[in-house]
Design a protein around this motif. Sequence first.
Motif: not given
Length: 111
Positions: A72-99
Amino acid sequence: MSTGKSQQLLLSFLVKEKCDFSNPLWINCISQMRLKNRRCRRIAMKRRRSIIRPRNAIGNKVRTLKKLVPNCESMGVEGLFRETADYIVALQMRVKLMQDMVNLLSASGDE
């Protein structure tokens, strides 16, 4: 009209009228006007700095977020927020899978 402008107009009028500024009362009045202008400038600069700081703070937080979210280094703020939301969802899925894996493995170890 602002106080500074009115004082400047008064001073310029008095100079045009060739007032005697050697009188101690005039000297005191002029020095007080100058001191007041300095104080006003100082207060205005402090207010400007306080207005500017939050923008810098937000910029710092956005830069930090760009470092945390991958690719996300070269993204604008709007794209950064979208990517961040997607990244959070992906991390939540990983945590649930590990649990789920831990629960499954601990259940099979108890038997």
